[in-house]
Design a protein around this motif. Structure first.
Motif, PDB file in Angstrom:
ATOM      1  N   ALA A  29       0.872  -1.221  -0.069  1.00  0.00           N
ATOM      2  CA  ALA A  29      -0.117   0.037  -0.068  1.00  0.00           C
ATOM      3  C   ALA A  29       0.844   1.269   0.189  1.00  0.00           C
ATOM      4  CB  ALA A  29      -0.954  -0.046   1.313  1.00  0.00           C
ATOM      5  N   LEU A  30       2.072   1.125   0.793  1.00  0.00           N
ATOM      6  CA  LEU A  30       2.898   2.538   1.191  1.00  0.00           C
ATOM      7  C   LEU A  30       4.098   2.537  -0.005  1.00  0.00           C
ATOM      8  CD1 LEU A  30       2.621   2.282   4.810  1.00  0.00           C
ATOM      9  CD2 LEU A  30       1.234   4.125   3.134  1.00  0.00           C
ATOM     10  N   GLY A  31       4.632   1.410  -0.293  1.00  0.00           N
ATOM     11  CA  GLY A  31       5.305   1.344  -1.550  1.00  0.00           C
ATOM     12  C   GLY A  31       6.802   1.314  -0.927  1.00  0.00           C
ATOM     13  N   THR A  32       7.289   1.896   0.478  1.00  0.00           N
ATOM     14  CA  THR A  32       8.487   1.597   0.722  1.00  0.00           C
ATOM     15  C   THR A  32       8.648   0.974   2.037  1.00  0.00           C
ATOM     16  OG1 THR A  32       8.458   3.773   2.193  1.00  0.00           O
ATOM     17  CG2 THR A  32       8.949   3.867  -0.257  1.00  0.00           C
ATOM     18  N   ALA A  33       9.745   0.619   2.391  1.00  0.00           N
ATOM     19  CA  ALA A  33      10.111  -0.411   3.449  1.00  0.00           C
ATOM     20  C   ALA A  33       9.984   0.391   4.756  1.00  0.00           C
ATOM     21  CB  ALA A  33      11.385  -1.077   3.462  1.00  0.00           C
ATOM     22  N   ASP A  34      10.528   1.552   4.449  1.00  0.00           N
ATOM     23  CA  ASP A  34      10.571   2.512   5.901  1.00  0.00           C
ATOM     24  C   ASP A  34       9.144   2.938   6.340  1.00  0.00           C
ATOM     25  OD1 ASP A  34      13.271   2.541   6.331  1.00  0.00           O
ATOM     26  OD2 ASP A  34      13.494   4.479   5.326  1.00  0.00           O
ATOM     27  N   ALA A  35       8.334   3.494   5.395  1.00  0.00           N
ATOM     28  CA  ALA A  35       6.959   3.582   5.595  1.00  0.00           C
ATOM     29  C   ALA A  35       6.188   2.338   6.117  1.00  0.00           C
ATOM     30  CB  ALA A  35       6.042   4.220   4.102  1.00  0.00           C
ATOM     31  N   ALA A  36       6.314   1.409   5.530  1.00  0.00           N
ATOM     32  CA  ALA A  36       5.696  -0.043   6.068  1.00  0.00           C
ATOM     33  C   ALA A  36       6.166  -0.482   7.388  1.00  0.00           C
ATOM     34  CB  ALA A  36       6.074  -1.125   5.044  1.00  0.00           C
ATOM     35  N   GLU A  37       7.457  -0.148   7.820  1.00  0.00           N
ATOM     36  CA  GLU A  37       7.813  -0.459   9.146  1.00  0.00           C
ATOM     37  C   GLU A  37       7.195   0.520  10.218  1.00  0.00           C
ATOM     38  OE1 GLU A  37       9.235  -2.400  12.384  1.00  0.00           O
ATOM     39  OE2 GLU A  37       9.367  -3.232  10.127  1.00  0.00           O
ATOM     40  N   GLU A  38       7.106   1.735   9.627  1.00  0.00           N
ATOM     41  CA  GLU A  38       6.438   2.904  10.549  1.00  0.00           C
ATOM     42  C   GLU A  38       4.961   2.238  10.925  1.00  0.00           C
ATOM     43  OE1 GLU A  38       5.551   7.542  10.509  1.00  0.00           O
ATOM     44  OE2 GLU A  38       7.237   6.750   9.213  1.00  0.00           O
ATOM     45  N   ALA A  39       4.312   2.001   9.807  1.00  0.00           N
ATOM     46  CA  ALA A  39       2.968   1.456   9.654  1.00  0.00           C
ATOM     47  C   ALA A  39       2.654   0.206  10.675  1.00  0.00           C
ATOM     48  CB  ALA A  39       2.532   1.221   8.476  1.00  0.00           C
ATOM     49  N   VAL A  40       3.616  -0.784  10.538  1.00  0.00           N
ATOM     50  CA  VAL A  40       3.393  -2.030  11.287  1.00  0.00           C
ATOM     51  C   VAL A  40       3.807  -1.522  12.671  1.00  0.00           C
ATOM     52  CG1 VAL A  40       4.858  -4.190  11.888  1.00  0.00           C
ATOM     53  CG2 VAL A  40       4.247  -3.457   9.461  1.00  0.00           C
TER      54      VAL A  40
ATOM     55  N   PRO B  11      16.883   1.865  12.203  1.00  0.00           N
ATOM     56  CA  PRO B  11      15.802   2.869  11.782  1.00  0.00           C
ATOM     57  C   PRO B  11      14.820   3.192  12.793  1.00  0.00           C
ATOM     58  CG  PRO B  11      15.995   1.191  10.053  1.00  0.00           C
ATOM     59  CD  PRO B  11      16.674   0.687  11.143  1.00  0.00           C
ATOM     60  N   GLU B  12      14.245   2.599  13.669  1.00  0.00           N
ATOM     61  CA  GLU B  12      13.468   2.917  14.754  1.00  0.00           C
ATOM     62  C   GLU B  12      14.168   3.910  15.700  1.00  0.00           C
ATOM     63  OE1 GLU B  12      10.020   3.638  16.392  1.00  0.00           O
ATOM     64  OE2 GLU B  12      10.393   2.343  14.560  1.00  0.00           O
ATOM     65  N   ARG B  13      15.381   3.671  15.945  1.00  0.00           N
ATOM     66  CA  ARG B  13      15.892   4.643  16.868  1.00  0.00           C
ATOM     67  C   ARG B  13      16.311   5.896  16.219  1.00  0.00           C
ATOM     68  NH1 ARG B  13      21.424   2.291  18.890  1.00  0.00           N
ATOM     69  NH2 ARG B  13      20.007   0.744  19.884  1.00  0.00           N
ATOM     70  N   ILE B  14      16.656   5.871  14.902  1.00  0.00           N
ATOM     71  CA  ILE B  14      16.601   7.158  14.222  1.00  0.00           C
ATOM     72  C   ILE B  14      15.517   7.994  14.102  1.00  0.00           C
ATOM     73  CG2 ILE B  14      17.280   8.121  11.862  1.00  0.00           C
ATOM     74  CD1 ILE B  14      19.692   6.914  13.064  1.00  0.00           C
TER      75      ILE B  14
END
Length: 199
Positions: free
Chosen positions: A33-44, A155-158
């Motif tokens: 749905a969101l297209g990027t791994a970073d956005a997906a991780e944030e959504a999860v 990335p989460e810490r960032i």
């Protein structure tokens, strides 16, 4: 610490553990749905946090329907993120006539000289680590995943560091403005004395 707090903490840990097997499926749904791994991780992460809170409130009547319940939360999170994206319009996507200014210094067109000075003052009050992180985000335009690759941090810490750095910058910015306004409001010794004479 009370027994109730301990019990709620244990229940929260148990709820989080029960949701962990759903993580990979949620990630796949979010990437599509969101297209990027970073956005997906944030959504999860947001989905799991909301799901733990919902389970703690007893919102799931039938435990057998947990996957469908969590998928519904994920869909809401994804819709929220997509709406937020639509509200942001890149200046590059606009025709030049729609830009706020044809001046090559867009920042100068958007903020006053006084605000620029306050931002510089606020940045000086931050730690070097905060300034470096904000430079990578907003000057070099790197995302949390790219910064994580450079620094070796997750990335989460960032994301958390960026959020905290922005909050400290906001506090410093408002503090710099507030102290300047407070100084302007303080009467001089001459003005406090009757008739303007020195006491």
């Amino acid at each position: 610490m009370t027994l109730k707090v301990v019990q709620s903490g244990k229940e929260s840990d148990a709820a989080a553990a029960s949701l962990e097997p759903l993580r990979s499926g949620l990630h796949l749904l979010a990437v599509r749905a969101l297209g990027t791994a970073d956005a997906a991780e944030e959504a999860v992460q947001e989905t799991l946090a909301r799901a733990v809170a919902a389970l703690a409130r007893g919102q799931l009547a039938d435990p057998a329907k947990l996957p469908a319940f969590v998928a519904g939360i994920a869909r809401h999170v994804i819709v929220d993120m997509l709406r937020a994206r639509r509200r942001l319009v890149s200046l590059d996507a606009l025709p030049s006539t729609a830009h706020p200014s044809h001046d090559p210094d867009a920042l100068g067109a958007l903020v006053t000289a006084g605000e620029q000075a306050r931002v510089r003052t606020a940045l000086v009050l931050l730690t070097g680590s905060d300034r470096d992180l904000l430079r990578l985000c907003y000057v070099e335009g790197l995302g949390p995943g790219e910064i994580a690759e450079r620094t070796g941090e997750p990335p989460e810490r960032i994301r958390k560091r960026k959020s905290r750095a922005m909050e400290r910058l906001r506090e410093a910015f408002h503090g710099a403005g507030a102290s300047r306004h407070a100084e302007a409001r303080l009467p001089t010794r001459e003005a406090r004395a009757p008739g303007g004479d020195r006491p």
